[in-house]
Design an enzyme around this catalytic site. Sequence first.
Site, short mmCIF file in Angstrom:
data_model
loop_
_atom_site.label_atom_id
_atom_site.label_comp_id
_atom_site.label_asym_id
_atom_site.label_seq_id
_atom_site.Cartn_x
_atom_site.Cartn_y
_atom_site.Cartn_z
NE ARG A 1 -35.55 40.58 69.55
CZ ARG A 1 -36.29 41.34 70.37
NH1 ARG A 1 -35.72 42.30 71.07
NH2 ARG A 1 -37.58 41.14 70.50
CG HIS B 1 -32.95 47.89 51.20
ND1 HIS B 1 -33.36 48.64 52.28
CD2 HIS B 1 -33.07 48.69 50.11
CE1 HIS B 1 -33.72 49.84 51.85
NE2 HIS B 1 -33.54 49.90 50.55
O1 CA2 Z 1 -33.30 44.62 54.52
C1 CA2 Z 1 -32.88 45.71 54.94
O2 CA2 Z 1 -31.68 45.97 55.02
C2 CA2 Z 1 -33.88 46.75 55.43
O3 CA2 Z 1 -33.40 48.05 55.08
C3 CA2 Z 1 -33.98 46.62 56.92
C4 CA2 Z 1 -35.06 47.52 57.53
C5 CA2 Z 1 -36.39 47.32 56.84
O4 CA2 Z 1 -37.31 48.30 57.32
C6 CA2 Z 1 -36.26 47.46 55.35
O5 CA2 Z 1 -37.51 47.13 54.78
C7 CA2 Z 1 -35.22 46.55 54.77
C8 CA2 Z 1 -35.26 47.22 59.00
C9 CA2 Z 1 -34.02 47.33 59.78
C10 CA2 Z 1 -34.33 46.85 61.16
O6 CA2 Z 1 -33.35 45.91 61.48
C11 CA2 Z 1 -33.70 44.98 62.38
C12 CA2 Z 1 -32.79 43.97 62.53
C13 CA2 Z 1 -33.06 42.97 63.40
C14 CA2 Z 1 -34.24 42.99 64.12
C15 CA2 Z 1 -35.13 44.01 63.97
C16 CA2 Z 1 -34.86 45.03 63.09
#
Ligand code: CA2
Length: 160
Positions: free
Chosen positions: A19, A101
């Site tokens: 996603r 991140h």
């Molecule tokens: O960039 C990153 O690795 C984050 O830790 C990812 C988090 C976000 O809240 C941080 O700001 C940055 C979100 C992880 C959710 O991962 C998803 C992957 C695909 C689709 C939806 C969510």
Amino acid sequence: MPTRLTILNGPNLNLLGIREPHIYGHTTLAEVEAACRETAGLLDVSLAFHQSNHEGQLVDLIQAARTAADAIIINPAALSFTSISIIDALKVFEGPIIELHVSNIHTRDELHRHSKTSTAATAVICGLGPYGYVVAMLAAVQRLGKVPESLPAVLRRTPG
Ligand code: CA2
């Protein structure tokens, strides 16, 4: 005993590559894990790799790392912005902690910009995409002074 790294991934990272690829790219978490395992072979380290959607389980894994790991690499995902319990657990860990991140959180919206957990980290890497995991592994091993002698000296010494 080989150097032991634990990599922890927080909520929703099981959706990586599936996603919102415009933010997080097309690489799945399984592909990230495969790259980390290949890197572990090059760095001669053992690797535990986990993902959980549950804060308490991540706290348990951080506590377990006190005896099971020499360094922690953690992408706390959304818990970066909220979790005092993860901060408290990380503060008890004695080795290097690299917060990671995939995206550059500093360019994100207000909700996704201010990591609280990074206050408990030794270093923070963001914006390198999945390659950040590989960089974090090398950095953790370098911090421990355990970069294998088979690798070039420049990867072992601290510049400056
Ligand atoms: O960039 C990153 O690795 C984050 O830790 C990812 C988090 C976000 O809240 C941080 O700001 C940055 C979100 C992880 C959710 O991962 C998803 C992957 C695909 C689709 C939806 C969510």
